[in-house]
Design a protein around this motif. Structure first.
Motif, PDB file in Angstrom:
ATOM      1  N   SER A 164      74.741  86.336  99.089  1.00  0.00           N
ATOM      2  CA  SER A 164      74.916  85.371 100.184  1.00  0.00           C
ATOM      3  C   SER A 164      73.934  84.215 100.061  1.00  0.00           C
ATOM      4  N   LEU A 165      72.685  84.545  99.749  1.00  0.00           N
ATOM      5  CA  LEU A 165      71.678  83.498  99.569  1.00  0.00           C
ATOM      6  C   LEU A 165      72.025  82.603  98.382  1.00  0.00           C
ATOM      7  N   ALA A 166      72.491  83.230  97.304  1.00  0.00           N
ATOM      8  CA  ALA A 166      72.874  82.465  96.113  1.00  0.00           C
ATOM      9  C   ALA A 166      74.038  81.537  96.419  1.00  0.00           C
ATOM     10  N   LEU A 167      74.933  81.987  97.263  1.00  0.00           N
ATOM     11  CA  LEU A 167      76.121  81.202  97.598  1.00  0.00           C
ATOM     12  C   LEU A 167      75.769  79.926  98.348  1.00  0.00           C
ATOM     13  N   PHE A 168      74.732  79.984  99.191  1.00  0.00           N
ATOM     14  CA  PHE A 168      74.378  78.835 100.018  1.00  0.00           C
ATOM     15  C   PHE A 168      73.337  77.919  99.370  1.00  0.00           C
ATOM     16  N   PHE A 210      70.833  79.332  93.902  1.00  0.00           N
ATOM     17  CA  PHE A 210      70.718  78.807  92.538  1.00  0.00           C
ATOM     18  C   PHE A 210      69.865  77.546  92.500  1.00  0.00           C
ATOM     19  N   SER A 211      70.195  76.603  93.358  1.00  0.00           N
ATOM     20  CA  SER A 211      69.438  75.348  93.384  1.00  0.00           C
ATOM     21  C   SER A 211      68.018  75.575  93.883  1.00  0.00           C
ATOM     22  N   GLY A 212      67.848  76.531  94.812  1.00  0.00           N
ATOM     23  CA  GLY A 212      66.521  76.828  95.337  1.00  0.00           C
ATOM     24  C   GLY A 212      65.592  77.369  94.265  1.00  0.00           C
ATOM     25  N   VAL A 213      66.095  78.281  93.446  1.00  0.00           N
ATOM     26  CA  VAL A 213      65.290  78.845  92.363  1.00  0.00           C
ATOM     27  C   VAL A 213      64.968  77.770  91.333  1.00  0.00           C
ATOM     28  N   MET A 214      65.946  76.938  90.995  1.00  0.00           N
ATOM     29  CA  MET A 214      65.699  75.869  90.023  1.00  0.00           C
ATOM     30  C   MET A 214      64.707  74.844  90.567  1.00  0.00           C
TER      31      MET A 214
END
Length: 209
Positions: free
Chosen positions: A180-184, A187-191
Motif C-alpha cells: 500500500s505504501l509503495a502504491l502511493f 518507490f519515489s520516497g525511497v529514491m
C-alpha cells in the motif's frame, strides 16, 4: 494564519514535496508496467528526486517524461542486461542450495560477489545516467568505482532495499502494508531518500574533478 499557507512555510514545503512524490510515484508505476521499461523509469524518477533533494522545484510530469525519452534506449538495454544477470545468478543460487551436494555450497561465494556487483550497478548506474551523459562502458566503470569508493553507503542502500523486501515477505499483513505504501509514494520516497546520499557523492566527485 497567512504565514501558514506561504510557499516558504516548512509545512507547505513538506506537503508540496509529498504531493510531488505521490505524483512521481504514480508515473513511475505506470511507466514500469511493461517491465522492460523499468530501467528508463528508474532513471527518470532519479532525475526528479535528485533535483528535489538539491532544493530545486522541477516540473514533475514534463521533467519525468523528458528524462524517460532521452535515456530510454541506454537505460532499457542496461536494465535488460542486469535483469538477465539477476535471473542467471538467482538460478545458480537455487541450484547450489537445492540441487547439488552440500559439499559444494562454497560455490555460493563468487555468486554472491557477482550479485553484489549487479546491485551496486543498479544503485549507481541509473542515477548517474539521469544526471550525466556518457557511454555505457564509462557508466558501468563509474558505477563500480563509486560503489567501492563509497562502500558504506552502497551497503546501506542495498540493505535498505533488501530490508523492505524482507519485511514485506514476513507476513501477509506486512505485504499489504508495504504494498500500500509503495502504491502511493513508496518507490519515489525511497529514491528520494537515497538521492540525498547519492547527490553528496556526485557533488564530491564534481569538486574533485
Amino acid at each position: 494564519m497567512k504565514n501558514l499557507f506561504h510557499p516558504e512555510n516548512p509545512i507547505m514545503k513538506f506537503l508540496s514535496h509529498f504531493y510531488d512524490l505521490m505524483m512521481l510515484n504514480f508515473f513511475f508505476i505506470i511507466s514500469s508496467l511493461p517491465v522492460f521499461t523499468i530501467g528508463a523509469s528508474i532513471c527518470a524518477a532519479y532525475h526528479i528526486t535528485l533535483k528535489l533533494s538539491d532544493g530545486e522545484e522541477p516540473y514533475i510530469i514534463k521533467g519525468y517524461f523528458k528524462a524517460f525519452r532521452e535515456n530510454f534506449k541506454q537505460a532499457t538495454l542496461l536494465w535488460i542486461a542486469l535483469l538477465f544477470a539477476i535471473i542467471f545468478f538467482s538460478a545458480d543460487l537455487f541450484i547450489i542450495y537445492n540441487v547439488i551436494d552440500k559439499r559444494y555450497e562454497f560455490l555460493q561465494i563468487p555468486v554472491w560477489v557477482c550479485i553484489f556487483v549487479i546491485v551496486s550497478l543498479i544503485i549507481y548506474a541509473f542515477p548517474l545516467l539521469s544526471s550525466y551523459e556518457c557511454s555505457t562502458k564509462q557508466l558501468l566503470k563509474n558505477a563500480i568505482l563509486l560503489s567501492l569508493a563509497n562502500f558504506p553507503t552502497t551497503v546501506f542502500i542495498a540493505v535498505l532495499h533488501l530490508g523492505i523486501l524482507y519485511i514485506a515477505s514476513t507476513s501477509a499483513r506486512n505485504l499489504v502494508i508495504v504494498g500500500s505504501l509503495a502504491l502511493f509514494f513508496g518507490f519515489s520516497g525511497v529514491m528520494y531518500f537515497c538521492s540525498v546520499f547519492l547527490l553528496r557523492i556526485f557533488r564530491k566527485c564534481e569538486t574533485i574533478q
